[in-house]
Write a protein that holds these residues in place. Sequence first.
Motif, PDB file in Angstrom:
ATOM      1  N   LYS A  55      63.103 -41.200 128.996  1.00 53.84           N
ATOM      2  CA  LYS A  55      63.183 -40.415 127.772  1.00 53.84           C
ATOM      3  C   LYS A  55      64.613 -39.947 127.498  1.00 53.84           C
ATOM      4  N   GLY A  82      65.303 -41.752 124.221  1.00 50.45           N
ATOM      5  CA  GLY A  82      64.886 -40.770 123.239  1.00 50.45           C
ATOM      6  C   GLY A  82      63.404 -40.844 122.903  1.00 50.45           C
ATOM      7  N   GLU A 136      68.057 -44.697 121.782  1.00 47.73           N
ATOM      8  CA  GLU A 136      68.841 -43.650 121.124  1.00 47.73           C
ATOM      9  C   GLU A 136      70.292 -43.608 121.596  1.00 47.73           C
ATOM     10  N   HIS A 170      61.962 -41.561 118.396  1.00 47.07           N
ATOM     11  CA  HIS A 170      61.361 -40.513 119.219  1.00 47.07           C
ATOM     12  C   HIS A 170      59.840 -40.518 119.135  1.00 47.07           C
ATOM     13  N   GLU A 171      59.316 -40.795 117.928  1.00 47.07           N
ATOM     14  CA  GLU A 171      57.871 -40.795 117.727  1.00 47.07           C
ATOM     15  C   GLU A 171      57.266 -42.194 117.605  1.00 47.07           C
TER      16      GLU A 171
END
Length: 352
Positions: free
Chosen positions: A47, A51, A273, A301-302
């Motif tokens: 993560k 991201g 990211e 991110h989503e």
Amino acid sequence: MKIGITGIGSYIPTIVTKNDAFLEHRFMETDGSSFGQENTVIIEKFKAITGIAERRYAEPELKTSDLGYLASEKAITMAGIDKEELDYIIFAHNFGDLTPGKIQGDTLPSLATRVKHLLKIKNPNCVAYDIIFGCPGWIEGVIQATAFIKSGMAQKCLVIGGETLSRIIDPHDRDSMIFSDGAGATVIEANPASGEILSHASMTFANEEAYYLYFDKSNRAESCKDTRYIKMQGRKIYEFACIQVPKAMATCLDKSGVGIDEVKKIFIHQANEKMDEAIIKRFYKIYGKEVPENVMPMSIHELGNSSVATVPTLLDKVLNGELPEHELKKGDVVIFASVGAGMNVNAIVYRY
């Protein structure tokens, strides 16, 4: 002749898969050896770099062509055109229609033909074909559609980018957490009221870079023996992208005659990211500039990395006001850019 986007639509799957869904996976190195780290640590590092906190997976009953069709309906409606007037349907993907539990992709007939069938277009002069160009496929499809219109071979084209990567990921490969599903579609036509494609750049690096993304067996060799999965050399892709994508963007911008300070937004392939941030930083460095605030919308991110779908779905989200900190006005200049399997790199400079 102003050639631009007159309609856009996307389909974002409804199944949300968060990072903690991978906590029970048994991740391995490519040689089958253990990582020697707990999954909580692996996921936390993942993560921090990519991201990605969650991603979308397609509903089991929907295939890539279905996602493309649903996105296309919205694009055609927004453009306000008669679908029978479409001269070309170009569908960019990498693996065709994938069925959960099956070990083969399906590309017969082409996904573009399947979309034409689902749209119930009767006109036989509407030519439907697929393009396999890695993650930059949607941008390349827009470039081809523009060429058709400039040449007089077409007036209106539908360009789709769609993928269901969740069905071709190795559960024992930590890179599998990157990939997701989705589709975006755009109507491209010569229209005085539309925006305008000002320039493009496109290239393929196929020497030592050709197999940075490839197809291979599971990291856990004793399982899924008959199935192959999407694989990548992440570090090499990162280094390649950080060098070649800024160059392609600069080449494209210089061809357009637009100055760097006129660029309002950069829609870059949502792959990672940190990588995207590094690409943008290097791009502005070419012109001796710092990166402007809020120049790069992000959806990774989503939504994760849905390959050819990332750029059109991101654009659709901005145009629909789903990213409040980003908006586009008439006359704004944007850059679309991508990198992916091949290794292919491309960019478009576009004025709204």
